[in-house]
Design an enzyme around this catalytic site. Structure first.
Site, PDB file in Angstrom:
ATOM      1  N   GLY A   1       0.713  -1.117  -0.085  1.00  0.00           N
ATOM      2  CA  GLY A   1       0.014  -0.117   0.024  1.00  0.00           C
ATOM      3  C   GLY A   1       0.808   1.387  -0.127  1.00  0.00           C
ATOM      4  O   GLY A   1       1.966   1.217   0.130  1.00  0.00           O
ATOM      5  N   CYS A   2       0.186   2.410  -0.266  1.00  0.00           N
ATOM      6  CA  CYS A   2       0.958   3.774  -0.242  1.00  0.00           C
ATOM      7  C   CYS A   2       1.514   3.767   0.968  1.00  0.00           C
ATOM      8  O   CYS A   2       2.718   4.111   1.152  1.00  0.00           O
ATOM      9  CB  CYS A   2      -0.030   4.646  -0.998  1.00  0.00           C
ATOM     10  SG  CYS A   2      -1.648   4.921  -0.147  1.00  0.00           S
ATOM     11  N   TYR A   3       0.698   4.248   2.181  1.00  0.00           N
ATOM     12  CA  TYR A   3       1.017   4.631   3.367  1.00  0.00           C
ATOM     13  C   TYR A   3       2.183   3.628   3.821  1.00  0.00           C
ATOM     14  O   TYR A   3       3.144   3.939   4.547  1.00  0.00           O
ATOM     15  CB  TYR A   3      -0.048   4.600   4.272  1.00  0.00           C
ATOM     16  CG  TYR A   3      -1.047   5.834   4.361  1.00  0.00           C
ATOM     17  CD1 TYR A   3      -0.395   7.013   4.379  1.00  0.00           C
ATOM     18  CD2 TYR A   3      -2.259   5.648   4.010  1.00  0.00           C
ATOM     19  CE1 TYR A   3      -1.276   8.232   4.357  1.00  0.00           C
ATOM     20  CE2 TYR A   3      -3.207   6.760   3.964  1.00  0.00           C
ATOM     21  CZ  TYR A   3      -2.745   7.929   4.186  1.00  0.00           C
ATOM     22  OH  TYR A   3      -3.542   9.078   4.335  1.00  0.00           O
TER      23      TYR A   3
ATOM     24  N   THR B   1       4.157   1.896   2.419  1.00  0.00           N
ATOM     25  CA  THR B   1       5.429   1.859   1.739  1.00  0.00           C
ATOM     26  C   THR B   1       6.308   3.179   2.325  1.00  0.00           C
ATOM     27  O   THR B   1       7.389   2.885   2.749  1.00  0.00           O
ATOM     28  CB  THR B   1       5.500   2.138  -0.003  1.00  0.00           C
ATOM     29  OG1 THR B   1       4.907   1.040  -0.507  1.00  0.00           O
ATOM     30  CG2 THR B   1       6.909   2.532  -0.440  1.00  0.00           C
ATOM     31  N   ALA B   2       5.614   4.031   2.493  1.00  0.00           N
ATOM     32  CA  ALA B   2       6.214   5.287   2.855  1.00  0.00           C
ATOM     33  C   ALA B   2       6.746   5.335   4.315  1.00  0.00           C
ATOM     34  O   ALA B   2       7.859   5.643   4.816  1.00  0.00           O
ATOM     35  CB  ALA B   2       5.555   6.641   2.846  1.00  0.00           C
TER      36      ALA B   2
END
EC number: 1.2.1.38
Lengths: 342, 342, 342, 342
Positions: free
Chosen positions: C148-150, C152-153
């Site tokens: 997911g995007c969150y 990953t960061a």
């Protein structure tokens, strides 16, 4: 203190109307209807109203709208025309923020709005609520058709030129730009943030519903046919309309004086000094229309820049201005605010 | 009707102060000073004020500020400390929207602000104008230090937790996000639209001037040292601060009740129902602080969400609130508006 | 040249995948499926692809996906788990950009995603595609769960600290901010421009689906339980995630060196010099993650700032990076672009 | 591989040029000059270039620009005209992204740009770099005047109509809207985020420097005088120009076919299907110009919608396109990207 009803308070013009009416010294909010959300506190849907509007949405049946002095319709097109007659017959004055009573030619209306009109007789009676043109008729209106957002900005920009016969009526151009709230509070893909932000586009170039409304207004000012090209654009801001108008002068007039004289006593139209460029934010959250007029390089093309807040002078604010006129309040009552900028 | 002077009316806190004072029923704008722009009508710089504020900027010499009841300083840091003494000695009360009187420890102030303090005695006397903490002292203040924007949002969010001794003071986190108007109306590259739009960043992580101000406030609430990590961020919006606060509970309290009880009688603090997520736009252009409090998954970490309009409750609005208290007006006078949303 | 299929090309991750694959030297777009829009040229829906992607959407039946070397699922959650088995059995490798194969604990997945899992066996086999953690397993993956995007960061920001045992695992805070495209291309009111612009809010504080995914990743790094508080926020920008991470150091390490050493050979992780504040726009439209690490005032709290483009490193770009690894291309093939800024 | 120099790499056209040249297969960045920032790594100023452009800014003296095959000037107006002669004499070809060589009438140039021209002879020789009009002359140009952003969008929109003699030349209207990056990377108040966001305004209505450039181009197409009204507007987006053009047809032509035929073989002009409304984001970060043409209600007014990315087709991209033509590269080399949308 008059009793006020609002039908359809869940869109942007609805919540803006509530914002303005909540602090209006002469009006008392009696009922706000919403079929779908009846029972819900209004401020649950619009947290900005917490502590300022304590009503709940009610069904039309619960609303007892016939006990109101005035009822605002902040509904989709086609609703007010079905309910207005009963209210008017009950002595309630109606202000419709949708388009049901704006176009006098029923066939034209039906063509652009794609439905049959339910109350042609009321259209004939209705007053078009642009105070700068029709203030006297507004005073006694039983049904008031509140103008559209683009039509307000465009008509106020052309008005002094057309009334004075200064321009070639056969070729008028209105290039208008609107903030995204003008598209309403509807779940649609093309007005999502990730679609509409950081981008710019025209829309409705083949034909937009505000075209016949504007044209009817300009024809009324001119007493003659007009050739109008109207192109609306979507601009990545929340509120605001900027109309850039082009016309050819047919005589050498002092356009600055023309505008200043025409609007000298208007409480909500501000003609800027020569050379000005109004920003939409200079009228944000206010009922003001600011206008600048130019003749680039001194030529015979006149360029008018006209800005309003589409939700205020273009909708809810003008509706309250009309209410003030209809009920003999000071025209600025509840609207005498300072725009929010930055 | 009190006479009001504004020193430095050309920044965002200045114009916001004018917006609020122009319609304040108890205040009369006496003079607005600007060395650089003396002679210019205020509304030439801020067209949003056209027809609402008719003054021109004057030089400090012309302003006759000693005839005012109260003078607001909407100036850069370091100006008010040079002029406040004379005014106070002339019986004029001073409200400083900059940081000159906020930090009681002069050495600390001088470290963070990089200059020598010109009026340490006034610092000792000054009252820190967070009404929810210091209302009684504010009533009689001669010099009022109006809190910073981040410090207002963060302190109001931590206040009930710290006053009640419910959290571990050794490790508090304040992750705060501000609109770009917080950086002021200064010509700088990093706050240009093309730099700050459609992007997000932290700044000042090694140390921001609001850190000592917040820490001083929290220590005052706790009566003990606090370990605070404060990270401000720049977010692509004009107005608004959102503070997300993290703390560890040291006892099992009903945090919702804690906040509701603490703020029950506060006119400008709105504690939202459990499960809420306040949006900055829900307080836009108003003096309200909205707060929600969470214990994710019922654990011992408490998360507080606190939003204000940085130019209103975070600056000009709180200054007017303080003026209302100092001059025994109704605390909501001139501030009882509905937020502008959308 | 490998043959590539895309299932569900009508959302933001879908169109971004097409943008990247259209110019990928080693991949040939074989088919893009959409039940609802079959027959429509892809570039009618996404004019940005005109002249660059000449395919039409096809039905799954027409797509002959079993002839592809790899199929990407850019579908809502719950679709890939129903179709992946057949493809895998046909020798097609699957990369799922949704969440179907991310959580190893089936019961946990079913709790957060509110449906029964259709392919638990594939979950057991699937590789979690964070190359900086699992590059070796990715090479031979038949089913790849793209993060997911969150997650990953946040994971890239915590990774060096947790792998090295430098921080207190019991209390980690991830305060994350996302652009609105992260909410997808769905017609919904809360992500309309007029709702999400010029405002900021947290959401999902009681619990967000990315919480168990991040926690699983951190536990994997730590080999021990972690206490994580995760708060996502919606920020008025189109693309970008900024994660601000807070942890307490348990030993006095050189955090800058720690991060630089860990990521030295990573092609898509850029550790910034000490004192930096990465902006999301510095990675716009690229697969890069930029990270800065701070110890404010030299204390024992470490603050990590981690930015990605949510549609690239947080979705489509990382999926292509994984494809590159799986098919033994140069890992940067097709991804070696310069971010678009301003 | 040609050697490329860039003079003035610190503005938006400069960094965009670096973004494009960094990945251009036929060009090698030799030197980037900046007097004020010599010695600084370029990627310190523009973090988006980290790992992609490893050069430092150098002084003009260090740059050895006379060893380049081509030098781009991404400087303010008035710089290139002072340095171009020496370069041209040394056999270096010059591409000026500023306005120094755009206007053939020196007196007219001096009036609009407010300075004396330093190299009138080079103006006479310079080729105006609109490939769709002057491709042949561009091939052998020694000094190339890269068109302005508005002039590119407006000329490409009017070109088929004027070349074919289809419209009344006496009254053309170009209503153009630009993103804020068009104002450059200069510290100024009026382009601050808090000034330009969430607002819209016209500017330069009495006269804008791009007016004579556009007029010269249209006159060249027509071989006759033209009456042009040009009104630029500032719109709250970073990149993009949208030109809305109005003209009266003098004969009944199939405008769709006219545009399609004229641009059939142009690699960077995309004529949309009838009824289309191009969005600026559909060309974001690409060198494409997309055009739609309308005759509202089938009348004799033709409305053209023309969109470009002001920093690419309106500046750096068109400069690279011109370089490709001048050095006999494939015209799309390094420019064959997919626009970034959303």
């Amino acid at each position: 203190m008059i009793k006020v009803g609002v039908v359809g308070g869940t869109g942007y013009t609805g919540v803006e109307l509530l914002r303005l009416l909540a602090r209006h010294p002469g009006a008392q909010l009696h009922a706000i209807t919403s079929r779908g959300d009846a029972g819900m506190p209004v401020s649950d849907m619009f947290p900005s109203l917490r502590g300022r509007v304590d009503l709940r949405f009610v069904t039309p049946a619960e609303a007892a709208l016939d006990q109101c002095d005035v009822v605002f319709f902040a509904t989709p097109n086609g609703i007010a025309m079905q309910q207005a007659s009963d209210l008017v017959n009950a002595g309630v004055r109606v202000i419709d923020l949708a388009a049901d009573f704006r176009i006098r030619d029923i066939a034209e209306w039906e063509k652009w709005y794609g439905m049959q009109h339910a109350a042609p007789a009321l259209v004939a009676e209705a007053v078009y609520g642009l105070p700068e043109r029709h203030r006297e008729q507004i005073r006694s209106a039983r049904v008031l058709a509140n103008p559209g957002c683009y039509p307000t900005a465009v008509q106020l920009g052309f008005l002094p030129l057309i009334e004075s016969g200064a321009v070639d009526l056969s070729y008028l151009v209105a290039d208008a730009k609107s903030g995204v709230s003008g598209a309403g509070r509807k779940a649609e893909v093309h007005t999502l943030f990730a679609e509409a932000a950081d981008s710019f586009k025209a829309y409705g170039v083949p034909g937009h519903r505000h075209l016949p409304e504007i044209r009817q207004g300009l024809v009324g000012m001119a007493g003659a046919p007009v050739g109008l090209t109207f192109v609306p654009h979507l601009t990545p801001m929340i509120r605001g309309i900027h109309a850039t108008l082009y016309a050819k002068l047919t005589k050498d007039v002092d356009v600055q004086a023309l505008f200043e004289n025409r609007y000298r006593s208007e409480p909500f139209v501000d003609v800027l000094p020569p050379g000005s460029h109004p920003e939409t934010r200079s009228v944000r959250a206010s009922n003001i229309c600011r206008i600048a007029v130019h003749r680039p390089q001194g030529g015979d093309v006149v360029v008018v820049l006209s800005v309003i807040d589409n939700l205020v002078k273009g909708a809810a604010g003008q509706a309250v201005q009309n209410m003030n006129i209809m009920f003999e309040f000071d025209e600025m009552l509840g609207l005498d605010v300072v725009p929010v900028s930055p």
